[in-house]
Design an enzyme around this catalytic site. Structure first.
Site, PDB file in Angstrom:
ATOM      1  N   GLU A 116       0.878  -1.143  -0.017  1.00 54.68           N
ATOM      2  CA  GLU A 116       0.101  -0.141   0.050  1.00 54.68           C
ATOM      3  C   GLU A 116       0.764   1.336  -0.077  1.00 54.68           C
ATOM      4  O   GLU A 116       0.324   2.257   0.285  1.00 54.68           O
ATOM      5  CB  GLU A 116      -0.869   0.060   1.290  1.00 54.68           C
ATOM      6  CG  GLU A 116      -1.937  -1.241   1.226  1.00 54.68           C
ATOM      7  CD  GLU A 116      -2.840  -1.315   0.365  1.00 54.68           C
ATOM      8  OE1 GLU A 116      -2.956  -0.192  -0.531  1.00 54.68           O
ATOM      9  OE2 GLU A 116      -3.792  -2.367   0.058  1.00 54.68           O
ATOM     10  N   HIS A 139      -2.711   1.552   8.544  1.00 55.42           N
ATOM     11  CA  HIS A 139      -3.666   0.977   8.062  1.00 55.42           C
ATOM     12  C   HIS A 139      -3.729  -0.604   8.734  1.00 55.42           C
ATOM     13  O   HIS A 139      -2.727  -0.968   9.040  1.00 55.42           O
ATOM     14  CB  HIS A 139      -3.340   0.624   6.429  1.00 55.42           C
ATOM     15  CG  HIS A 139      -4.188  -0.346   5.993  1.00 55.42           C
ATOM     16  ND1 HIS A 139      -5.562  -0.350   5.916  1.00 55.42           N
ATOM     17  CD2 HIS A 139      -4.011  -1.352   5.228  1.00 55.42           C
ATOM     18  CE1 HIS A 139      -6.108  -1.251   5.208  1.00 55.42           C
ATOM     19  NE2 HIS A 139      -5.201  -2.127   4.941  1.00 55.42           N
ATOM     20  N   HIS A 141      -6.748  -3.994  10.012  1.00 51.64           N
ATOM     21  CA  HIS A 141      -8.173  -4.501   9.512  1.00 51.64           C
ATOM     22  C   HIS A 141      -8.952  -4.606  10.871  1.00 51.64           C
ATOM     23  O   HIS A 141      -9.029  -6.030  11.227  1.00 51.64           O
ATOM     24  CB  HIS A 141      -7.761  -5.746   8.844  1.00 51.64           C
ATOM     25  CG  HIS A 141      -7.052  -5.747   7.774  1.00 51.64           C
ATOM     26  ND1 HIS A 141      -6.470  -7.016   6.938  1.00 51.64           N
ATOM     27  CD2 HIS A 141      -6.922  -4.855   6.865  1.00 51.64           C
ATOM     28  CE1 HIS A 141      -5.801  -6.448   5.640  1.00 51.64           C
ATOM     29  NE2 HIS A 141      -5.955  -5.281   5.792  1.00 51.64           N
ATOM     30  N   GLU A 169     -16.558  10.620  23.466  1.00 51.24           N
ATOM     31  CA  GLU A 169     -14.982  11.320  23.123  1.00 51.24           C
ATOM     32  C   GLU A 169     -14.879  11.215  21.635  1.00 51.24           C
ATOM     33  O   GLU A 169     -14.076  11.996  21.139  1.00 51.24           O
ATOM     34  CB  GLU A 169     -13.853  10.374  23.741  1.00 51.24           C
ATOM     35  CG  GLU A 169     -14.126   8.980  23.149  1.00 51.24           C
ATOM     36  CD  GLU A 169     -12.757   8.213  23.535  1.00 51.24           C
ATOM     37  OE1 GLU A 169     -12.890   6.925  23.831  1.00 51.24           O
ATOM     38  OE2 GLU A 169     -11.678   8.708  23.819  1.00 51.24           O
ATOM     39  N   HIS A 210     -12.822  -4.320   4.091  1.00 52.89           N
ATOM     40  CA  HIS A 210     -11.327  -4.228   4.184  1.00 52.89           C
ATOM     41  C   HIS A 210     -10.762  -3.534   5.453  1.00 52.89           C
ATOM     42  O   HIS A 210     -10.023  -4.393   6.233  1.00 52.89           O
ATOM     43  CB  HIS A 210     -10.601  -3.511   2.831  1.00 52.89           C
ATOM     44  CG  HIS A 210      -9.183  -3.564   2.669  1.00 52.89           C
ATOM     45  ND1 HIS A 210      -8.457  -3.695   1.633  1.00 52.89           N
ATOM     46  CD2 HIS A 210      -8.217  -3.783   3.853  1.00 52.89           C
ATOM     47  CE1 HIS A 210      -7.446  -4.006   1.768  1.00 52.89           C
ATOM     48  NE2 HIS A 210      -7.012  -3.880   3.100  1.00 52.89           N
TER      49      HIS A 210
HETATM   50  O1  2HA Z   1      -1.848  -7.088   3.288  1.00 51.45           O
HETATM   51  O2  2HA Z   1      -3.379  -4.789   4.543  1.00 51.45           O
HETATM   52  O3  2HA Z   1      -4.127  -3.674   2.096  1.00 51.45           O
HETATM   53  C1  2HA Z   1      -1.579  -5.685   3.561  1.00 51.45           C
HETATM   54  C2  2HA Z   1      -2.726  -5.268   3.583  1.00 51.45           C
HETATM   55  C3  2HA Z   1      -3.137  -4.640   2.111  1.00 51.45           C
HETATM   56 ZN    ZN Z   2      -5.539  -4.035   4.191  1.00 54.27          ZN
END
Ligand code: 2HA
Ligand code: ZN
Length: 282
Positions: A116, A139, A141, A169, A210
């Site tokens: 990414e 980033h 998940h 908050e 995602h």
């Molecule tokens: O695997 O999270 O979006 C890495 C990620 C791709």
């Molecule tokens: Zn990801």
């Protein structure tokens, strides 16, 4: 100084570990980037190598030309960062056009920066333009936030409003709200452009089905932002598991009452009058 003795590298690694123990980084999921300060990169210069191959970023980030970044490696597991940082993360330099990068430290067993990278660098670029102090893009998940992308409309104002209502908050921590990117192929320029459009104004972007992106001025603030959104999303999942309607909630004027005491300006677009008491309906 050695890279791994620096405070920024320690902060970076700690964030990877914390994210893993939150359950936000199954397998090689997620990625982290940090725009290194001039004095920080100068302090670790002795360990940097300048003879590596220059490779294409896959997008153009001219406002980041000549800057250095610590980033996680593509296909590497957050879980392993603590035990072997030098094999799982790297420092890259962006060239003077903002189109290529060179690995100058780390990934000692081979590899390349996060898949990414275009999203991270485009986000860091637009964030730098609105606030030069923003240096971290994260980033991950997180399960509750992802779950909500199956049941709430993919509309940033609705997502913001429903998540804000779950914790007082929230509007204090992210008064500009959250943006939502519809499902797109990860890793490329298109999703990077869509995410960076959101990050021009907001600190959080949700990728439908995602995960989530957050930015901030340091590791604590960025991790704390992610944590706050995901915690509120967890409360919303619990509420929605019990009912599709709320008996009572935080109303628009209650949000507005936070502006003065907390020195914020909550995003009025998210304070629409609801026509229905059904969660997720405008
Ligand atoms: O695997 O999270 O979006 C890495 C990620 C791709
Ligand atoms: Zn990801």
């Amino acid at each position: 100084m050695r890279v791994l003795d620096s405070e920024f590298a320690k902060g970076f690694c700690r964030m990877c570990v914390d994210g893993f123990y939150q359950g936000w980084h199954e397998r090689n999921g997620g990625n982290l980037s940090y725009r290194i300060k001039d004095e920080e990169i100068a302090s670790v210069k002795e360990e940097l190598k300048e003879d590596g191959e220059w490779k294409e970023i896959g997008t153009s980030v001219p406002a980041l030309a000549g800057e250095y970044f610590m980033v996680t490696g593509s296909g590497k597991y957050f879980r392993n960062v603590e035990i072997d940082p030098a094999a799982n993360i790297c420092i890259i330099k962006v060239d003077d056009k903002g189109e290529n990068y060179q690995i100058q430290w780390g990934l000692v067993n081979g590899g390349r920066p996060t898949s990414e990278l275009p999203s991270h660098l485009m986000n860091l670029e637009v964030c730098k333009k609105r606030n030069p102090e923003i240096r971290v893009v994260y980033h991950c998940h997180p399960a509750n936030t992802i779950a909500l992308t199956f049941v709430l409309p993919l509309d940033g104002d609705v997502f913001t409003r429903e998540i804000w209502e779950m914790a007082t908050e929230c509007p204090v921590v992210f008064p500009d709200g959250i943006g939502v990117v519809p499902w797109m192929v990860p890793g490329g320029r298109e999703i990077a452009v869509a995410t960076s459009e959101i990050m021009k104004k907001q600190d959080v972007a949700i990728w439908a089905h995602h995960g989530m992106f957050a930015c901030g001025t340091d590791f604590d603030i960025t991790f704390g932002l992610m944590h706050t959104v995901e915690k509120a999303a967890e409360v919303l999942v619990k509420v929605m598991s019990m009912t599709d309607r709320k008996r009572q909630t935080i109303e628009p004027d209650m949000f507005r009452a936070l502006n003065g005491p907390f020195g914020i300006k909550v995003n009025e677009n998210c304070l629409y009058e609801k026509k229905s008491d059904k969660i997720g309906e405008k």
